[in-house]
Design an enzyme around this catalytic site. Structure first.
Site, PDB file in Angstrom:
ATOM      1  N   THR B  53     -76.762 -13.969 -31.432  1.00 50.92           N
ATOM      2  CA  THR B  53     -76.301 -12.711 -31.252  1.00 50.92           C
ATOM      3  C   THR B  53     -74.824 -12.345 -31.822  1.00 50.92           C
ATOM      4  OG1 THR B  53     -76.283 -10.001 -30.127  1.00 50.92           O
ATOM      5  CG2 THR B  53     -75.975 -12.953 -29.384  1.00 50.92           C
ATOM      6  N   GLU B  54     -74.928 -11.349 -33.485  1.00 48.19           N
ATOM      7  CA  GLU B  54     -73.004 -12.067 -33.664  1.00 48.19           C
ATOM      8  C   GLU B  54     -72.175 -11.221 -32.504  1.00 48.19           C
ATOM      9  OE1 GLU B  54     -76.223  -9.766 -35.369  1.00 48.19           O
ATOM     10  OE2 GLU B  54     -75.435  -8.344 -35.987  1.00 48.19           O
TER      11      GLU B  54
END
Lengths: 236, 224, 236, 224
Positions: B53-54
């Site tokens: 997840t960024e």
């Protein structure tokens, strides 16, 4: 004697002048330095440029700073939120300008600013409207955009635990932009739930070395945006 | 072509399950917000996927049990998540180094439009007065090794999303590798849209009719 | 099932072909992956390009690889060492070429290569002989050089402790170039004193996330250059 | 000018002590290899300096006790060191981000030549056959806020190191702020070399004679 501890959030942000550029940590509510932002609202500085991934939610923290009409420009990747009308209204009114930057380009521009890298070539956003007015150049048959390092006068960030030298560790995904913002601001201010004497943090696990931090404020029980919003808080 | 019989393709979960079949064991994957998040529910037996997840987590796990939510452990969609054994936290510049540097194997994204040359539009309608917001989509399509789009074949009002060329502002040019819709699985090839599978009981002609560009049927050669 | 563990150093480096480019971690002896380097000598690949801050010392590890005439080019900031004549002889003979890069530019070029940043502008080396043949450009009245991201086919690095997903932590100043090299190589191979199942390393303290590592080899008691040299070892 | 009486300036330790007096409390400092390392022995009472070593340590402490050496805890000169309370380890790109990004207050370096416009040459004689090696010197002079040179006034063979323009290959152009030698403390100013202090019992004329460029004496105005 090195001790970067400040007595409270109010004194930590007391010298932020009108017109300052301020990097604000956080992705969504994780890592948002609510108490520093509220102290900044109380302090009164205006005409601010805010560099942050989002524009806050509800009417607390960063959204409250915008609502107080203190922010005339945001540099941001995702200013919309599901539960705040603050930024959209100020933007449509023309009070707050927006420089929209892809999230990874924003992170890299901030890191470059902190690392003394003046500009860099990235493949992100080539062929999109965000490439308009940007220099591009081909290397090895692929097109890249020239993006510039980003610095700011101040950074307001949130950590979990700091020492008096300014070494900081973070909590889970609250880390996000804080380490690079600490590098890129002239004066970096961190709030942490605990501040210790030097030596309590293992040098192997320090995420932000103290050289990047100027002021440390202990905020033992920091608020979370979602909790304040659920409680119906609108700051101030 | 008959449109008098209602055509029913794959449901959202079936779309996600179909896509998951195509992901190799051990892949590093970024899941976009919305339908793409469903893919994590349909990991084929014997495979392990690692989710990025960024906002700074590799090894993202499922939603926490009620009451176990941590406001500082969220995903890019700002939902509460957990961290699996073997996870790591890192800052945003490192997170997008993974993306931009080509370290992720797969990005699964939603779409507003996809062109036959693989252009993707998924961040803005370009309407005056809209609040622009881009997030990490442009970084993902520019950097990740493969880009799969998971989307309904048409908009809620029945407009085709697969088009000759996008009318909405682009997220990236020539970036999409494959599209999974409720009606078909479609590759982007030098010759344009190439269907590789059609949903059960859906006539190919119907898929073509819902597509605003030439669609090559599954049996036909890519090189024609 | 993700398990990047390799049975031994020999198998970890078995597929490195002639002509490969290889980043080698370490600053002085700290962080030098001696066992991987010795396995590479045994394996026989030649015509290698080595990217490393130094060229090793004595006749062990990296210096031994050079002495075995396997390295035709080094990209390096400081190839001289007090106690090795290996590189100077190969360089004067013309067998091994040198691309000299300032240490910080080397680190940043490797990081850029790993981060998908194609090129960047740095103030380092402006006005010096190392700026010759490089593009320069002025921003805000100061001159910067254009430097290109650097990638490699393989990285050989040394950590302290890894898990089977490839997450790595390091020991003190042995960390140095390893995290950025792990990012920049197509196939990154780490030797660590311990390899655990996933879950033993705290996600907050992981330095190199597993996505950057392809192969992990447990070397429980790694040798140090200085100890081998003191013991009179000349490898093989 | 008399050269018949042997002139004795500051010794190496006195030079380091003199330089240390000019460093503000709380400074972040990178010490070059050699004489600069001596500065750490002469921290004035009541001040704390934090030492950075470019191989990934902030908060470097003194040499370890014998038998306590760790081959993986070394400084840029590859000597064994220790870590003080409040130290942090980091990788090389972060370390040079500190340097290049202007976060360090002071770099103290040795020199082969310094020009009157602040050019520094300290990495190569440029001799054919020499093995080139540059390390982090070019990064330090390009990035650190202030650059002090700590060096003997002349070479071992008596050649002046302070010159009108360097003949050796440069480390950086216009980068030196101040020079501490065995004979004097000298600022680089727009008007060239400006002595601000002369070692006890050393005639100014002797310092000028050992300098291959015009040297302004301490009493004279900078703006002349």
């Amino acid at each position: 004697m090195i001790n970067k501890r400040m007595p409270n959030a109010a004194e930590a942000v007391a010298d932020i002048p009108d017109g300052a550029s301020i990097m604000v940590g956080g992705f969504g509510e994780a890592g948002s330095p609510i108490e520093l932002l509220h102290a900044l609202i109380d302090q009164g500085a205006e005409d601010l440029t805010i560099i942050s991934n989002n524009c806050g939610s509800g009417e607390v923290g960063l959204a409250a700073l915008l609502k107080a009409r203190r922010v005339t420009k945001v540099i941001c990747s995702f200013p919309k939120t599901a539960n705040s009308t603050v930024f959209p209204e100020l933007y449509r009114e023309g009070f707050t300008q927006l420089e929209l930057v892809p999230q990874g380009t924003l992170a890299e521009r901030i890191r470059a600013g902190g690392a003394g890298v003046k500009a860099f070539y990235t493949p992100t956003a080539v062929g999109t409207p965000l490439a308009e007015d940007k220099e591009s150049r081909d290397f090895d048959g692929r097109t890249y955009l020239l993006e510039h390092g980003l610095t700011a006068d101040f950074a307001l960030i949130k950590g979990l635990h700091a020492d008096e030298h300014g070494n900081v560790i973070y909590n889970k995904t609250a880390r996000n932009f804080a380490p690079v913002m600490a590098m890129a601001a002239h004066t970096s201010i961190v709030q942490t739930a605990k501040v210790s004497a030097p030596g309590e943090l293992d040098p192997e696990v320090v995420v932000t070395p103290g050289i990047f931090i100027d002021r440390v404020v202990e905020v033992p029980h920091p608020a979370h945006e979602s909790e304040l919003i659920a409680a119906g808080v609108s700051y101030p | 072509m008959s449109t008098s019989v209602p055509v029913q393709g794959w449901g959202r979960e079936a779309m996600a399950r179909r896509l998951a079949q195509d992901i190799p064991d051990g892949s590093y994957i970024n899941l976009g917000i919305g339908i793409p998040e469903l893919v994590a529910r349909f990991v084929p037996d014997g495979r392990t996927f690692i989710y990025h997840t960024e906002n700074g987590l590799l090894g993202m796990g499922p939603s926490p049990a009620e009451g176990q939510e941590d406001p500082e452990l969220i995903n890019a969609g700002k939902r509460h998540v957990t961290a699996n054994p073997g996870a790591a936290y890192f800052h945003h510049a490192d997170s997008f180094a993974m993306i931009r540097g080509g370290h992720l194997d797969l990005s699964i994204l939603g779409a507003m439009q996809i062109s036959q040359s693989g252009d993707l539009a998924n961040w803005s309608t370009g309407q005056p007065g809209a609040i622009p917001a881009v997030g990490g989509a442009m970084d993902l399509v520019a950097g990740v090794k493969k880009v799969f789009v998971l989307t309904q074949h048409t908009t809620k009002t029945g407009e085709p999303k697969l088009v000759e060329s996008c009318t909405y502002p682009l997220t990236g040019q020539g970036v999409v590798d494959r599209i999974y819709t409720d009606l078909a699985v479609i590759d982007i090839t030098p010759a344009g849209f190439q269907a590789i599978e059609i949903a059960p009981d859906v006539p190919f002609e119907h898929v073509q009719a819902m597509t605003n560009a030439k669609l090559t049927p599954p049996s036909a050669s890519l090189s024609e």
